[in-house]
Design a protein around this motif. Structure first.
Motif, PDB file in Angstrom:
ATOM      1  N   ILE A   1       4.916   1.538   1.462  1.00 41.41           N
ATOM      2  CA  ILE A   1       5.370   1.507   2.854  1.00 41.41           C
ATOM      3  C   ILE A   1       5.836   0.083   3.170  1.00 41.41           C
ATOM      4  CG2 ILE A   1       4.756   1.961   5.260  1.00 41.41           C
ATOM      5  CD1 ILE A   1       4.643   4.374   3.212  1.00 41.41           C
ATOM      6  N   VAL A   2       7.129  -0.035   3.494  1.00 37.00           N
ATOM      7  CA  VAL A   2       7.717  -1.353   3.727  1.00 37.00           C
ATOM      8  C   VAL A   2       7.946  -1.577   5.224  1.00 37.00           C
ATOM      9  CG1 VAL A   2       8.839  -1.401   1.473  1.00 37.00           C
ATOM     10  CG2 VAL A   2      10.057  -0.447   3.441  1.00 37.00           C
TER      11      VAL A   2
ATOM     12  N   ALA B   1       3.199   5.393  11.861  1.00 37.59           N
ATOM     13  CA  ALA B   1       3.904   6.511  11.232  1.00 37.59           C
ATOM     14  C   ALA B   1       5.410   6.274  11.111  1.00 37.59           C
ATOM     15  CB  ALA B   1       3.627   7.793  12.024  1.00 37.59           C
ATOM     16  N   GLU B   2       5.975   5.535  12.075  1.00 40.53           N
ATOM     17  CA  GLU B   2       7.413   5.263  11.993  1.00 40.53           C
ATOM     18  C   GLU B   2       7.763   4.463  10.738  1.00 40.53           C
ATOM     19  OE1 GLU B   2       9.845   6.470  13.534  1.00 40.53           O
ATOM     20  OE2 GLU B   2       8.738   7.510  15.132  1.00 40.53           O
ATOM     21  N   ASP B   3       6.847   3.597  10.335  1.00 47.20           N
ATOM     22  CA  ASP B   3       7.094   2.804   9.132  1.00 47.20           C
ATOM     23  C   ASP B   3       7.101   3.677   7.877  1.00 47.20           C
ATOM     24  OD1 ASP B   3       7.176   0.044  10.245  1.00 47.20           O
ATOM     25  OD2 ASP B   3       5.151   0.580  10.900  1.00 47.20           O
ATOM     26  N   VAL B   4       6.223   4.705   7.906  1.00 49.74           N
ATOM     27  CA  VAL B   4       6.189   5.635   6.773  1.00 49.74           C
ATOM     28  C   VAL B   4       7.498   6.414   6.724  1.00 49.74           C
ATOM     29  CG1 VAL B   4       4.993   7.592   5.739  1.00 49.74           C
ATOM     30  CG2 VAL B   4       3.680   5.821   6.963  1.00 49.74           C
ATOM     31  N   VAL B   5       7.929   6.897   7.888  1.00 53.20           N
ATOM     32  CA  VAL B   5       9.189   7.645   7.950  1.00 53.20           C
ATOM     33  C   VAL B   5      10.340   6.759   7.478  1.00 53.20           C
ATOM     34  CG1 VAL B   5      10.839   8.765   9.486  1.00 53.20           C
ATOM     35  CG2 VAL B   5       8.368   9.145   9.797  1.00 53.20           C
ATOM     36  N   TYR B   6      10.369   5.517   7.968  1.00 49.84           N
ATOM     37  CA  TYR B   6      11.447   4.595   7.582  1.00 49.84           C
ATOM     38  C   TYR B   6      11.466   4.390   6.062  1.00 49.84           C
ATOM     39  CZ  TYR B   6      14.049   0.358   6.752  1.00 49.84           C
ATOM     40  OH  TYR B   6      14.945  -0.540   6.243  1.00 49.84           O
TER      41      TYR B   6
ATOM     42  N   LEU C   1      -3.552   4.355   2.889  1.00 45.62           N
ATOM     43  CA  LEU C   1      -3.100   4.230   4.279  1.00 45.62           C
ATOM     44  C   LEU C   1      -3.383   5.519   5.059  1.00 45.62           C
ATOM     45  CD1 LEU C   1       0.266   2.296   3.906  1.00 45.62           C
ATOM     46  CD2 LEU C   1      -1.950   1.433   4.697  1.00 45.62           C
ATOM     47  N   ALA C   2      -3.367   6.645   4.350  1.00 39.03           N
ATOM     48  CA  ALA C   2      -3.739   7.912   4.981  1.00 39.03           C
ATOM     49  C   ALA C   2      -5.222   8.145   4.712  1.00 39.03           C
ATOM     50  CB  ALA C   2      -2.920   9.064   4.405  1.00 39.03           C
TER      51      ALA C   2
ATOM     52  N   ASP D   1       0.833  -1.185   0.000  1.00 40.65           N
ATOM     53  CA  ASP D   1       0.000   0.000   0.000  1.00 40.65           C
ATOM     54  C   ASP D   1       0.876   1.245   0.000  1.00 40.65           C
ATOM     55  OD1 ASP D   1      -2.617  -1.113   0.146  1.00 40.65           O
ATOM     56  OD2 ASP D   1      -2.223  -1.672   2.228  1.00 40.65           O
ATOM     57  N   THR D   2       0.260   2.347  -0.413  1.00 39.81           N
ATOM     58  CA  THR D   2       0.910   3.647  -0.343  1.00 39.81           C
ATOM     59  C   THR D   2       0.008   4.560   0.486  1.00 39.81           C
ATOM     60  OG1 THR D   2      -0.080   3.989  -2.521  1.00 39.81           O
ATOM     61  CG2 THR D   2       2.257   3.551  -2.464  1.00 39.81           C
ATOM     62  N   LEU D   3       0.506   5.747   0.821  1.00 43.71           N
ATOM     63  CA  LEU D   3      -0.299   6.657   1.638  1.00 43.71           C
ATOM     64  C   LEU D   3      -1.617   6.985   0.957  1.00 43.71           C
ATOM     65  CD1 LEU D   3       1.662   9.512   3.426  1.00 43.71           C
ATOM     66  CD2 LEU D   3       0.886   7.296   4.275  1.00 43.71           C
ATOM     67  N   VAL D   4      -1.497   7.323  -0.329  1.00 43.59           N
ATOM     68  CA  VAL D   4      -2.694   7.599  -1.122  1.00 43.59           C
ATOM     69  C   VAL D   4      -2.542   6.770  -2.390  1.00 43.59           C
ATOM     70  CG1 VAL D   4      -3.061   9.929  -0.251  1.00 43.59           C
ATOM     71  CG2 VAL D   4      -1.520   9.568  -2.191  1.00 43.59           C
ATOM     72  N   GLU D   5      -3.611   6.622  -3.154  1.00 42.50           N
ATOM     73  CA  GLU D   5      -3.450   5.863  -4.398  1.00 42.50           C
ATOM     74  C   GLU D   5      -4.395   6.382  -5.469  1.00 42.50           C
ATOM     75  OE1 GLU D   5      -4.386   1.777  -3.791  1.00 42.50           O
ATOM     76  OE2 GLU D   5      -6.527   2.146  -3.654  1.00 42.50           O
TER      77      GLU D   5
END
Lengths: 314, 293, 513
Positions: free
Chosen positions: C179-180, C121-126, C90-91, C75-79
Motif C-alpha cells: 500500500i503506497v 481504505a482510499e490508499d488501498v484502493v489507490y 494492515l487488515a 506493508d500489505t493487507l495481509v502477509e
C-alpha cells in the motif's frame, strides 16, 4: 601564447562536439529498441512510453542529436532508464570516490617513480637501474586486475591487514577511508609508477647528456648541485605533463579496479550501467569522462607552453 | 619490395638477436604460437570435461594446475585459451593497423581539409580512455569474441593513424618523393612504393606494443564478463569465473593471470627492443597503457 | 513482465525472520542521526546484499534487491507468516460472501504512513487501482478482481469475477502489492524516497553504495529495536563474508556457496538455511522438432544427472526435485520417475528416430547458475549423443528471444511462488502467459482451470497433484532443484530467522553491544 591558447580551446571545442556525437550515436547502435531492451523485465507500457518520450526517440535523428546537445549544454543528460533519476546527478555523485582514488594513486606513483627514475638515470647501468627497469617492465605488463586479486588474497585474506574492498567517504571517516583506499590505489598506482619511472629516467638521461650539464660538471660543480640546479628543473617540465595526463586518464575511473574493489566511482557506475543496459547513464558517464580528459589535456598543454617557452605549438 | 623496407626488417631482426631480453621475449612468443596452434592437441584433457566429483582440486600430477569449480582441468583450459588471446590480439590490432594506416596515409599525403577532418575524428576517439570506449562499444553491440575484437580494433585505430601520418609528413617533402611526383607516378604508387616503406619502422614498433595492450584489454573485457562467452576458455574469463573461489583455490587466480602477464611481457620486450633500434624517439604507448585499466 | 520472478543478482540469497517478539516501544529517535541519539537500545545493523535496487517503487521494481529493502518499509493487507500462511497485517479481519465473489476487509485503526499522514481504505484502493490500471508487475495477481472500493475509511471491498481461493496470497504474498501513498507516488519521490507504513523508513540513498533505513516511530506494531538498518551493496560473496567476519556488517545473504558447509560450524558467525519455494528448470521448445516428441523430451530427462547439476550450480545448497513445489509445502507431490540412465535415453531417442541432435541451450549471465548448470548439462547430454550449443545472453536479450520462441531449450528459475496456481497456470496452461515452450495438454488445461476456482481445499490439492504428475510425465518443464535460502549473521544479532519466501524482515531483530 594567447593565440595558442585560443587555438587549443577551439580545437578542444570541436573535439568535444565530436565526442557528444559519438556518445549520442552509441544509443543508435543498440540492436532493436533501446528502451524496450533496457526495460527488460521491468517493462510496463506507461514507463516505456514515458521513457521513449523523454528520450525523444520518435523524432528525426538530427533533431534528436541537436536536442541532446542542447540539453547537455545546460547540464541535462537525460534520465536513467533504470531508476528514473537525472543522469547528471547520478554521475556527479560518483565523482568524489573516483577523484579520491585517482589522486591517491597518482600521489603514490609519484612518490615511487620520482626517486626511482632519477636515481636510475644518475647511476645508469647500476644494479638499481636494472631493478628499476625490471620494475617498470613488470608494471606495464601485469594485468592490474590480476594484481588486485592477488593483493586481496594476500593482504586481506592471508594477512588480514586491509579490508578486501569497499568504500568509506573521506569526509565521513578519514582513517577508514585510508584503509580502504590502500589496495586499489597501490594497484592502480603501480602501473602509473612504472610508466612514470621510465619517463623520468629517460628525461633525466637526456638532460644529463646536454652540453650545459657537461659544462657545469667540467667547471667542477659538485654532482649534487648540478642535479639540483640544472637537471631536475629541466627534466621535470615534461614529467609534469605526463603526470597530469596520467591523472586525467585515472579521473575517467579505472573500470576494472573499481569493480574489483567495489569502489563506487564513475568506472563502476559505467559497468553497472552496462549490466543494467541503462544507456543514458552509460552515455552520461562516458561523456563526462571524455570531457574531463579533454579539459585536463588542454590545461596541461597551456601549462606546458608557459613552463617551456620553446614549445608553442604541438 | 623496396630497399628501405628490406633494410628495416634486417635491422629489426638483428636487433632482436643481440638483445637477451628480446631473445627471451621472442622465444616465449614462439612458444605461445605453438601452444595457440596446437593447444587442443597438447592439452591433457578436454576443456569442457566437467566432473563435479573433482571440483576445486589443488594442483597434482594428474592436474598440474588443479581443477576449477566444475572439475575441469585448469592446465588444459589455460593452454587452449592461448589461441583466443592471440586471435583477439592479432585480429584487433590487424583492424587497427589497416584502418589506422589507411586513414593516416590519406591524411598525411593529401593534407588540407581531408587531413583536418580525419585527424579531428581521431582526436575524438582519442578523447576516450581506451577501456571505457571498448566497454561502451561492447555494451551496445552485445558481448562476445567478435564484438570484443571490433571494439579493441576501433580504440587502437587512432594511434596507428597518428604514427602513420607523422611518418608520411616527414617523407612527403623529401627529394625522392618529389621526384616520383614530378615524373607523374600515381598517388597510389607513390604511397605504396615510397611513402609506406618509410613509415614501416614506427609501425612495426607500434604493432608489437599494441599487441601487448590489445591482449591486456581483451583480458580486462573478459574479466568484466564482456569478452569471450562460456564455455569457451579465455584467461580473463577464467579469472572472472574463479574470482569467488580464489581464497580457497589460489590456482584459479595464479595460472590464468600468469599466462596473461607472460604473454603481454613477451610482446612488450620484443616491442621495446624493436623500438630501441628502429625508432628510438618514439614514445612507448605507455600513456595508452592507462588504457588497459 | 516477470511476476514473482525477482531478478536476483548473484550467488546465494537469504531471508529473515518471522518471529515477532513483544517488546516495549522504543523512545523516539532522531531521524538524522540514528545511533547518535544514544537514547535507545537499538544500534545500527549493517546488512550486505548482493546488488543494488534498480528503484524503490514497490509496484514497479522487479529486482529482488529492491524487495530486500522494501520488505522493511512497506506493508500489505495481509502477509505470510513463517509457514507462508496469510496472517493479518494492515487488515485485521476479512469476510467472504457466500458466492465467494465479494471479500470485505477491515483495516487496522490508527495506521499512519511514516510521514504522518493516515493510511485508510482510499490508499488501498489507490494502490490496487494503480497496479491494475497501469498494468504494473503485479497486475496479473488481480486478473479476477472486478473492482476495489472503499465504502468507509476502515473498509475495503474487493469484488471478483470468479471465485479466487488464493486471493489472500495474491494480496499479500510480497511487497509488490504494497500500500503506497498517493502524494509520494505522484511527486515521483517514491523511486528513491518511498513512504510506507512499515517498521523502517528510507533516510538516505547513496547511489552505488548503500541505502540507509531508520526506525519509523509511527509504526503501528511494536517499535523495532534497531535504530537503523544500512543495506550495503556487496557484489562479491567472498568480500561479504570477509566483511561479516571483520565486523563491518552484521548480516548478509551473499555468502560464497562453497564455504557454507564449513561456515555452519563456525564459531564467529551464525549461518542458517531454509528450503525455498523457488525452482530452477530446463524447458524444451515444443513448437520445434524434434522437441514436440515426448520421447525426445523424456530422453533428455533420463540423460540428466540432477545431483551433479545441483552440486555444480549450488554447491549442494539446494534440494534435487523433479516436481516444482518443494517438500515443505502442503502442495508438495512426491513424484520422481527419472534417474540418470543414458541407455534408456538413447533408446527413447531411437524410438523417436532422432540421431546426431544438436540442441541450442539459452542461458543468461544475469543468473550465473544457469551458465554453470548449462555446462554440466552439455557434458551429460553429450553422453547420449546430443550436442549442446550454449548461448549466453544478457537478460534483456534472453527475454526477447524467449518471447519470440527463438530457442531449442532454455534454463531459468521461478522465484517466490506460494500458491500452486502460481507454480503451474502461467507456465503450463496452453494459454498461459509464460508458456513460451508451447506445452499443450487439454487435460492439464482443464484441471488448471478447475483448480483455479476450486474452493474445496482437499479437491484442489488433488487436482494439482494430477497436474504435477502429468507435467512431469510429459516433461513440460524438466525440474532440476529447489535452492536453499542461506543467510549468515554475526553473534550479536538476535531475533532473526531465515524465511522460505526470501523476505528479509529486520523488525524484530536486536543487536547486542
Amino acid at each position: 601564447m594567447g593565440r595558442f591558447v585560443i587555438r587549443r580551446l577551439l580545437q578542444s571545442g570541436v573535439v568535444l562536439l565530436g565526442v557528444t556525437l559519438v556518445v549520442f550515436l552509441l544509443l543508435q547502435l543498440v540492436p532493436g529498441d533501446p528502451v524496450r531492451v533496457a526495460l527488460g523485465t521491468r517493462f510496463d507500457p506507461q514507463t516505456y512510453e514515458a521513457l521513449r518520450a523523454r528520450a525523444g526517440l520518435d523524432r528525426p535523428l538530427v533533431v534528436q542529436y541537436l536536442s541532446y546537445l542542447g540539453n547537455a549544454l545546460t547540464g541535462d543528460l537525460g534520465v536513467s532508464f533504470r531508476s528514473g533519476r537525472p543522469v547528471t546527478s547520478i554521475v556527479l555523485e560518483r565523482l568524489p570516490a573516483t577523484l579520491s582514488l585517482a589522486a591517491t594513486a597518482v600521489a603514490f606513483a609519484v612518490l615511487v617513480a620520482f626517486p626511482l627514475g632519477v636515481l636510475s638515470a644518475m647511476r645508469s647501468g647500476s644494479l638499481l637501474d636494472h631493478a628499476a627497469r625490471v620494475f617498470s617492465q613488470f608494471g606495464v605488463s601485469v594485468p592490474d586486475f590480476w594484481m588486485g586479486i592477488m593483493g586481496i588474497l594476500l593482504f586481506a585474506g592471508v594477512l588480514g591487514w586491509l579490508p578486501p574492498s569497499g568504500y568509506v567517504p573521506i569526509t565521513e571517516d578519514p582513517a577508514r577511508w585510508a584503509s580502504h583506499v590502500v589496495l586499489p590505489a597501490v594497484t592502480v598506482g603501480l602501473v602509473t609508477a612504472s610508466i612514470l619511472t621510465r619517463f623520468i629516467r629517460s628525461s633525466v638521461l637526456e638532460v644529463l647528456s646536454e652540453d650545459y650539464v657537461r659544462t657545469a660538471e667540467a667547471k667542477g660543480l659538485r654532482a649534487r648541485v648540478v642535479i639540483m640546479r640544472h637537471v631536475l628543473r629541466n627534466a621535470l617540465i615534461p614529467v609534469v605533463t605526463v603526470v597530469a595526463v596520467q591523472l586525467a586518464s585515472l579521473l575517467g575511473g579505472v573500470i576494472v579496479i573499481e569493480v574489483l574493489f567495489a569502489w563506487p566511482g564513475v568506472g563502476r557506475l559505467t559497468y553497472d550501467a552496462v549490466q543494467a543496459r541503462d544507456y543514458p547513464v552509460l552515455q552520461g558517464a562516458v561523456l563526462l569522462v571524455a570531457a574531463l580528459f579533454l579539459l585536463t589535456n588542454l590545461l596541461v598543454d597551456v601549462l606546458y607552453a608557459r613552463l617551456d617557452p620553446r614549445i608553442s605549438v604541438r | 619490395m623496396s630497399g628501405s623496407e628490406e633494410k628495416t626488417s634486417r635491422r629489426a631482426l638483428s636487433a632482436l638477436r643481440h638483445d637477451p631480453l628480446a631473445v627471451t621475449g621472442s622465444l616465449v612468443l614462439l612458444l605461445l604460437v605453438v601452444v595457440g596452434v596446437g593447444g587442443a592437441w597438447l592439452a591433457p584433457s578436454g576443456v569442457n570435461e566437467v566432473d563435479v566429483d573433482r571440483m576445486l582440486q589443488p594442483p597434482s600430477w594428474s592436474h598440474p594446475f588443479g581443477t576449477d569449480e566444475l572439475g575441469r582441468d585448469v592446465l588444459s583450459r589455460v593452454l587452449v585459451a592461448t589461441r583466443v588471446s592471440l586471435q583477439v590480439g592479432v585480429v584487433s590490432v590487424g583492424i587497427a593497423l589497416v584502418a589506422g594506416v589507411t586513414l593516416g596515409l590519406l591524411a598525411g599525403y593529401y593534407r588540407g581539409w581531408l587531413d583536418n577532418l580525419l585527424m579531428r575524428c581521431m582526436d575524438v576517439l582519442f578523447a576516450f580512455p581506451v577501456l571505457l570506449l571498448a566497454v561502451a562499444i561492447v555494451a551496445v553491440l552485445g558481448p562476445g569474441l567478435l564484438t570484443a575484437m571490433i571494439a579493441i580494433g576501433v580504440v587502437y585505430t587512432p594511434i596507428f593513424a597518428r604514427v602513420t601520418r607523422s611518418g608520411v609528413l616527414s617523407v612527403r617533402e623529401q627529394v625522392f618523393v618529389r621526384a616520383a611526383v614530378s615524373i607523374g607516378a600515381s598517388d597510389l604508387r607513390i604511397m605504396r612504393r615510397h611513402v609506406l616503406p618509410n613509415v614501416a619502422a614506427p609501425l612495426i614498433v607500434q604493432t608489437s606494443l599494441s599487441l601487448a595492450f590489445a591482449i591486456l584489454s581483451e583480458a580486462a573485457l573478459s574479466f568484466l564478463g564482456l569478452g569471450v562467452q562460456p564455455p569457451a576458455p579465455a584467461w580473463g574469463r577464467m579469472l572472472y569465473d574463479g574470482r569467488g573461489f580464489v581464497t580457497e583455490a589460489w590456482w584459479l587466480g595464479v595460472f590464468p593471470g600468469t599466462a596473461i602477464f607472460l604473454t603481454v611481457l613477451a610482446f612488450n620486450l620484443v616491442g621495446d627492443a624493436l623500438r630501441d633500434v628502429l625508432d628510438p624517439r618514439q614514445l612507448t604507448i605507455g600513456e595508452a597503457r592507462r588504457n588497459a585499466g | 513482465m516477470s511476476s514473482t520472478r525477482f531478478r536476483l543478482a548473484g550467488a546465494a540469497l537469504t531471508l529473515t525472520l518471522g518471529v515477532l517478539t513483544g517488546c516495549t516501544a522504543g523512545e523516539s529517535v532522531d531521524v538524522d542521526g540514528a545511533g547518535k541519539s544514544g537514547a535507545s537500545t537499538g544500534g545500527v545493523l549493517n546488512a550486505a546484499i548482493g546488488g543494488e535496487p534498480d528503484q524503490l517503487d514497490p509496484h514497479k521494481t522487479s529486482a529482488y534487491h529492491s524487495f530486500q529493502v522494501l520488505e522493511n518499509v512497506y506493508d500489505t493487507l495481509v502477509e505470510p507468516d513463517a509457514n507462508l500462511e496469510m496472517k493479518p497485517s494492515l487488515a485485521t479481519r476479512w469476510t467472504t460472501s457466500e458466492d465467494q465473489l465479494t471479500w470485505t476487509f477491515t483495516l487496522r485503526e490508527g495506521v499512519r504512513f511514516s510521514d504522518g499522514s493516515p493510511l485508510d481504505a482510499e490508499d488501498v484502493v489507490y494502490s490496487y487501482e494503480r497496479i491494475i490500471k497501469q498494468k504494473l508487475n503485479a497486475s496479473y495477481k488481480f486478473t479476477t478482481v472486478k473492482s476495489v472500493t472503499a465504502p468507509n475509511p476502515a473498509t475495503v471491498v474487493v469484488a471478483l469475477t470468479a471465485p479466487t481461493p488464493n486471493l489472500l496470497a495474491n494480496l499479500g504474498g510480497f511487497k509488490g502489492v504494497a500500500i503506497v501513498e498517493k502524494t509520494n507516488v505522484e511527486s515521483g519521490a517514491v523511486k528513491t524516497r518511498p513512504v510506507g507504513s512499515g517498521p523502517f523508513m528510507v533516510a538516505d540513498y547513496a547511489s552505488g553504495d548503500n541505502i540507509k533505513l531508520v526506525r519509523n516511530d509511527k509504526y503501528w506494531a511494536d517499535a523495532p529495536k534497531l535504530d537503523a538498518v544500512i543495506f550495503t551493496f556487496v557484489k562479491d560473496p567472498t568480500v561479504a563474508l570477509q566483511n561479516l567476519r571483520g565486523g563491518e556488517v552484521q548480516w548478509t545473504d551473499n555468502l560464497p556457496p562453497q564455504q557454507v558447509p564449513a561456515l555452519r560450524d563456525a564459531d564467529d558467525v551464525t549461518v542458517r538455511s531454509a528450503p525455498s519455494s523457488d525452482y530452477w528448470y530446463l524447458a524444451l521448445n515444443q513448437a520445434r522438432e524434434p522437441y514436440d516428441d515426448v520421447n525426445v523430451r523424456r530422453a533428455v530427462a533420463f540423460a540428466l544427472d540432477r545431483a551433479a547439476i545441483t552440486k555444480a550450480a549450488k554447491f549442494g545448497l539446494a534440494t534435487v526435485n523433479q516436481t516444482a513445489i518443494p517438500k515443505n509445502s502442503a502442495f508438495h507431490y512426491d513424484y520422481a520417475p527419472y534417474r540418470r540412465d543414458p541407455g534408456q535415453a538413447r533408446q527413447l531417442l531411437d524410438q523417436a528416430g532422432v540421431t546426431g541432435l544438436t540442441m541450442d541451450l539459452m542461458v543468461t549471465s544475469e543468473y550465473p547458475e544457469t551458465v554453470t548448470a548449462a555446462q554440466v548439462i552439455a557434458a551429460q547430454l553429450k553422453d547420449v549423443g546430443i550436442t549442446v550449443k550454449i548461448r549466453t545472453l544478457d537478460f534483456a536479450q534472453w527475454l526477447d528471444e524467449q518471447g519470440k520462441g527463438n530457442f531449442d531449450s532454455f534454463m531459468l528459475g521461478w522465484l517466490g511462488n506460494i500458491d500452486p496456481d502460481e507454480f503451474y497456470y502461467a507456465q503450463h496452461h496452453s494459454g498461459g502467459t509464460f508458456n513460451f515452450h508451447k506445452y499443450r495438454n487439454p487435460a492439464v488445461d482443464r484441471l488448471l482451470d478447475q483448480a483455479r476456482t476450486e474452493t474445496d481445499q482437499a479437491a484442489r490439492k488433488q487436482q494439482y497433484e494430477q497436474v504435477a504428475k502429468q507435467i512431469v510425465d510429459d516433461a513440460s518443464y524438466l525440474y532440476l532443484y529447489n535452492p536453499d535460502v542461506v543467510q549468515g549473521w554475526s553473534k550479536q544479532v538476535s531475533g532473526y530467522e531465515v524465511r522460505t519466501d526470501r523476505a528479509i524482515r529486520f523488525r524484530d531483530v536486536a543487536l547486542a553491544k
